[in-house]
Design a protein around this motif. Structure first.
Motif, PDB file in Angstrom:
ATOM      1  N   THR A   1     -25.816  -7.702 -23.993  1.00  0.00           N
ATOM      2  CA  THR A   1     -25.957  -8.737 -22.968  1.00  0.00           C
ATOM      3  C   THR A   1     -24.622  -9.385 -22.619  1.00  0.00           C
ATOM      4  O   THR A   1     -24.528 -10.122 -21.633  1.00  0.00           O
ATOM      5  N   LEU A   2     -23.599  -9.122 -23.426  1.00  0.00           N
ATOM      6  CA  LEU A   2     -22.268  -9.679 -23.160  1.00  0.00           C
ATOM      7  C   LEU A   2     -21.496  -8.703 -22.277  1.00  0.00           C
ATOM      8  O   LEU A   2     -20.962  -7.696 -22.740  1.00  0.00           O
ATOM      9  N   ILE A   3     -21.474  -8.997 -20.978  1.00  0.00           N
ATOM     10  CA  ILE A   3     -20.886  -8.117 -19.971  1.00  0.00           C
ATOM     11  C   ILE A   3     -19.789  -8.884 -19.240  1.00  0.00           C
ATOM     12  O   ILE A   3     -19.957 -10.061 -18.899  1.00  0.00           O
ATOM     13  N   TYR A   4     -18.660  -8.231 -18.995  1.00  0.00           N
ATOM     14  CA  TYR A   4     -17.500  -8.904 -18.424  1.00  0.00           C
ATOM     15  C   TYR A   4     -16.939  -8.122 -17.237  1.00  0.00           C
ATOM     16  O   TYR A   4     -16.930  -6.879 -17.251  1.00  0.00           O
ATOM     17  N   ASP A   5     -16.470  -8.847 -16.226  1.00  0.00           N
ATOM     18  CA  ASP A   5     -15.735  -8.216 -15.135  1.00  0.00           C
ATOM     19  C   ASP A   5     -14.359  -7.806 -15.646  1.00  0.00           C
ATOM     20  O   ASP A   5     -13.743  -8.525 -16.434  1.00  0.00           O
ATOM     21  N   ILE A   6     -13.892  -6.661 -15.196  1.00  0.00           N
ATOM     22  CA  ILE A   6     -12.572  -6.167 -15.599  1.00  0.00           C
ATOM     23  C   ILE A   6     -11.552  -6.529 -14.531  1.00  0.00           C
ATOM     24  O   ILE A   6     -11.758  -6.250 -13.340  1.00  0.00           O
ATOM     25  N   GLU A   7     -10.484  -7.158 -14.932  1.00  0.00           N
ATOM     26  CA  GLU A   7      -9.376  -7.428 -14.016  1.00  0.00           C
ATOM     27  C   GLU A   7      -8.508  -6.178 -13.959  1.00  0.00           C
ATOM     28  O   GLU A   7      -7.968  -5.745 -14.976  1.00  0.00           O
TER      29      GLU A   7
ATOM     30  N   GLU B   1     -16.666 -12.093 -27.290  1.00  0.00           N
ATOM     31  CA  GLU B   1     -16.634 -13.382 -27.979  1.00  0.00           C
ATOM     32  C   GLU B   1     -17.157 -13.310 -29.403  1.00  0.00           C
ATOM     33  O   GLU B   1     -16.956 -14.233 -30.199  1.00  0.00           O
ATOM     34  N   LYS B   2     -17.815 -12.177 -29.747  1.00  0.00           N
ATOM     35  CA  LYS B   2     -18.289 -11.988 -31.116  1.00  0.00           C
ATOM     36  C   LYS B   2     -17.322 -11.151 -31.954  1.00  0.00           C
ATOM     37  O   LYS B   2     -17.631 -10.771 -33.081  1.00  0.00           O
ATOM     38  N   GLY B   3     -16.164 -10.839 -31.358  1.00  0.00           N
ATOM     39  CA  GLY B   3     -15.143 -10.109 -32.094  1.00  0.00           C
ATOM     40  C   GLY B   3     -15.234  -8.603 -32.026  1.00  0.00           C
ATOM     41  O   GLY B   3     -14.437  -7.898 -32.645  1.00  0.00           O
TER      42      GLY B   3
END
Length: 227
Positions: free
Chosen positions: A117-123, A134-136
């Motif tokens: 569920t931890l999804i991030y946009d890539i720059e 954020e969980k390492g």
């Protein structure tokens, strides 16, 4: 407002310069699928897999939507349009489509290896080896690999059942579960298949084949539907 649902595949992106997922020799950009597109490949050689998708991302950033993508945007002037795509590029969004469901993930995003569920946009184009969630946990491409569940499938099937018009473009309809969406179309709903090779599908009423590439076939179809 009538609802159009579109199922798009690699053929529409190929016309923008993105190579299709699987070539006739079974390789993807000179790599075996098993080496770059499975959870086992990630466990075995995460550096190879990460580098592979970094290069695909760099490639995707360099291309632009084509007339096929733009024809689908044009349809939004008259219809409620939802695109269900098997493609991991963002060409539909770049063209201006409002509602896009990515069945196989998104190349422009990363996600945690321990919490999906931890999804991030890539720059930019690169996920760096030292990047962590954020969980390492290390970050992996936000791609649905072979052998993994397709989390957006139920939503896609539900949307397909609401279609007043269903369009298939640029897909062989050989990759499941996505190919099964055509069976979720309600009886009597017109289906348009835009592909120069006219994929073999179970014969049913209300199917119209347009044996053209997406840039030509979708432009023709959009003109027809906008009248």
């Amino acid at each position: 407002m009538k609802k159009i649902v579109v199922l798009s595949g690699a053929g529409i992106s190929a016309e923008s310069g993105i190579p299709t997922f699987r070539a006739s020799d079974g390789l993807w950009e000179n790599h075996r699928i098993e080496d770059v597109a499975t959870p086992e490949a990630w466990e075995r050689n995460p550096t190879l897999v990460q580098n592979f998708y970094n290069e695909r991302r760099k490639q995707a950033l360099s291309v632009q939507p084509n007339a096929g993508h733009l024809a689908l945007v044009k349809l939004e002037e008259k219809y409620d349009v939802t695109i269900i795509t098997q493609n991991v590029d963002n060409l539909h969004e770049k063209a201006g489509s409002s509602t896009v469901i990515h069945l196989h993930g998104e190349l422009s995003k990363s996600r945690s290896c321990v919490d999906e569920t931890l999804i991030y946009d890539i720059e930019g184009w690169e996920i760096k080896a030292e990047e962590r969630c954020e969980k390492g946990s290390p970050l992996r491409p936000h791609i649905v690999w072979f052998g993994e569940a397709v989390p957006m499938m139920d939503i896609a099937a539900s949307v397909t059942q609401e279609a007043d018009i269903f369009i298939v473009v640029g897909t062989s309809l050989n990759v499941y579960p996505a190919a099964g969406l055509i069976f979720a179309v309600q009886k009597g709903v017109p289906i348009y298949v835009v592909d120069p090779y006219s994929p073999e599908i179970q014969k049913r009423a209300n199917i119209t084949f347009i044996a053209e590439p997406a840039t030509i076939g979708l432009t023709q179809l959009a003109d027809q539907l906008m009248r």
